[in-house]
Design an enzyme around this catalytic site. Structure first.
Site, PDB file in Angstrom:
ATOM      1  CE  LYS A  39      -1.217  -4.645   8.752  1.00 44.93           C
ATOM      2  NZ  LYS A  39      -0.932  -5.403   7.454  1.00 44.93           N
ATOM      3  NE  ARG A  79      -1.857  -0.347   3.719  1.00 47.25           N
ATOM      4  CZ  ARG A  79      -2.719  -1.150   4.325  1.00 47.25           C
ATOM      5  NH1 ARG A  79      -3.303  -0.568   5.236  1.00 47.25           N
ATOM      6  NH2 ARG A  79      -2.770  -2.291   3.493  1.00 47.25           N
ATOM      7  NE  ARG A 121      -6.936 -11.258   3.780  1.00 45.12           N
ATOM      8  CZ  ARG A 121      -6.386 -10.522   4.199  1.00 45.12           C
ATOM      9  NH1 ARG A 121      -5.674 -10.397   5.237  1.00 45.12           N
ATOM     10  NH2 ARG A 121      -6.276  -9.245   3.419  1.00 45.12           N
ATOM     11  NE  ARG A 164      -9.374  -7.056   2.516  1.00 44.41           N
ATOM     12  CZ  ARG A 164      -8.568  -6.576   2.848  1.00 44.41           C
ATOM     13  NH1 ARG A 164      -8.115  -6.913   4.253  1.00 44.41           N
ATOM     14  NH2 ARG A 164      -7.567  -5.634   2.268  1.00 44.41           N
ATOM     15  NE  ARG A 187      -4.147  -5.975  -0.337  1.00 44.09           N
ATOM     16  CZ  ARG A 187      -5.151  -7.004  -0.039  1.00 44.09           C
ATOM     17  NH1 ARG A 187      -5.641  -7.647  -0.765  1.00 44.09           N
ATOM     18  NH2 ARG A 187      -5.236  -7.003   1.118  1.00 44.09           N
TER      19      ARG A 187
HETATM   20  P1  AMP Z   1      -6.048  -3.430   4.456  1.00 35.66           P
HETATM   21  O1  AMP Z   1      -7.349  -3.824   5.091  1.00 35.66           O
HETATM   22  O2  AMP Z   1      -5.137  -2.774   5.666  1.00 35.66           O
HETATM   23  O3  AMP Z   1      -5.191  -4.608   3.763  1.00 35.66           O
HETATM   24  O4  AMP Z   1      -6.334  -2.179   3.425  1.00 35.66           O
HETATM   25  C1  AMP Z   1      -7.015  -2.674   2.336  1.00 35.66           C
HETATM   26  C2  AMP Z   1      -7.020  -1.360   1.129  1.00 35.66           C
HETATM   27  O5  AMP Z   1      -7.355  -0.239   1.904  1.00 35.66           O
HETATM   28  C3  AMP Z   1      -5.403  -1.150   0.833  1.00 35.66           C
HETATM   29  O6  AMP Z   1      -4.918  -1.911  -0.085  1.00 35.66           O
HETATM   30  C4  AMP Z   1      -5.383   0.316   0.547  1.00 35.66           C
HETATM   31  O7  AMP Z   1      -6.078   0.462  -0.785  1.00 35.66           O
HETATM   32  C5  AMP Z   1      -6.483   0.880   1.414  1.00 35.66           C
HETATM   33  N1  AMP Z   1      -5.730   1.466   2.760  1.00 35.66           N
HETATM   34  C6  AMP Z   1      -6.104   0.713   3.987  1.00 35.66           C
HETATM   35  N2  AMP Z   1      -5.407   1.671   4.957  1.00 35.66           N
HETATM   36  C7  AMP Z   1      -4.552   2.385   4.225  1.00 35.66           C
HETATM   37  C8  AMP Z   1      -3.632   3.433   4.529  1.00 35.66           C
HETATM   38  N3  AMP Z   1      -3.167   3.779   5.842  1.00 35.66           N
HETATM   39  N4  AMP Z   1      -3.297   4.354   3.350  1.00 35.66           N
HETATM   40  C9  AMP Z   1      -3.668   4.147   2.202  1.00 35.66           C
HETATM   41  N5  AMP Z   1      -4.275   3.313   1.804  1.00 35.66           N
HETATM   42  C10 AMP Z   1      -5.024   2.357   2.701  1.00 35.66           C
END
Ligand code: AMP
Length: 219
Positions: free
Chosen positions: A13, A88, A127, A161, A172
């Site tokens: 994404k 989410r 990554r 990360r 996740r």
């Molecule tokens: P991402 O970079 O989108 O994979 O997000 C990394 C982490 O941030 C996720 O595993 C969640 O812990 C938190 N996170 C990001 N976006 C959200 C969201 N919309 N709602 C809840 N937690 C989020």
């Protein structure tokens, strides 16, 4: 135009959002990036979010809804945004609808980038990115042209990360299936859901997304 990209962690994404952003002049709104920035800055939100993120769980709806609501009030988002990693949960999706209608805006497309779980672990654990310019790479699928040098800005240091470990990825993915996948029928009912195959080559995914955004493909 406002677009929402849905899909599992590691589904591409973020990579695709950056490409669409350049082509259509939209702003990428990644709640993951915003939360990581909050963690790095040591803010109160960052302190609350860190342990939850490291455990591969979702940060509370209130926090992410608040972040997005504030960000949408900044003038650079008026021409349109790409939501990446938000919403989410169903509660977040409903809040987003209310927020957008309050701000007299709407979602044009919700696009699911579909990738089987089996591919995601390798994608995520390989990554890395350049902290200076944000360019993303992969040990196997998207290496830098010159080893150890960022293609975009010439930087020499890279980061991974904290939550991109095999153990956290499984959690996740479980959170994605349990909490985020129910959003697919939600957007389907609204008539704005499209699906692209995210398991193919990066540029092919981009072409499929562009066809949807340009109105050349429906459904
Ligand atoms: P991402 O970079 O989108 O994979 O997000 C990394 C982490 O941030 C996720 O595993 C969640 O812990 C938190 N996170 C990001 N976006 C959200 C969201 N919309 N709602 C809840 N937690 C989020």
């Amino acid at each position: 135009m406002n677009i929402l990209l849905l899909g599992p962690p590691g589904g591409g994404k973020g990579t695709q959002a950056k490409r669409l952003m350049d082509k259509y002049g939209l702003i990428q709104l990644s709640t993951g990036d915003m939360l990581r920035a909050a963690v790095a800055s040591g803010s109160e939100i960052g302190r609350k979010a860190k342990a939850v993120m490291d455990a591969g769980q979702l940060v509370s709806d209130d926090i992410v809804i608040g972040i997005i609501d504030d960000r949408l009030d900044q003038p650079d988002t008026k021409a349109g945004v790409i939501f990446d990693g938000f919403p989410r949960t169903l509660a977040q999706a409903e809040s987003l609808d209310a927020m957008l209608s309050r701000k007299s805006r709407r979602l044009a497309h919700a696009i699911e980038v579909q990738v089987p779980d089996a591919l995601l672990i390798e994608r995520i654990t390989g990554r890395f990115s350049c902290p200076k310019c944000g360019a993303g790479y992969h040990d196997k699928y998207q290496q830098t042209a010159k080893p150890g040098v960022c293609d975009s800005c010439g930087g020499h240091e890279f980061t991974r990360r904290a939550d991109d470990t095999a153990e956290t990825v499984t959690k996740r993915l479980a959170a994605y299936h349990a909490q985020t996948q129910p959003l697919l029928p939600y957007y389907q009912k609204k008539g704005i859901l499209s699906v692209v195959d995210g398991a193919v080559e990066i540029s092919e995914v981009t072409r499929a997304l562009e066809a949807i955004v340009d109105g050349k493909k429906f459904g």
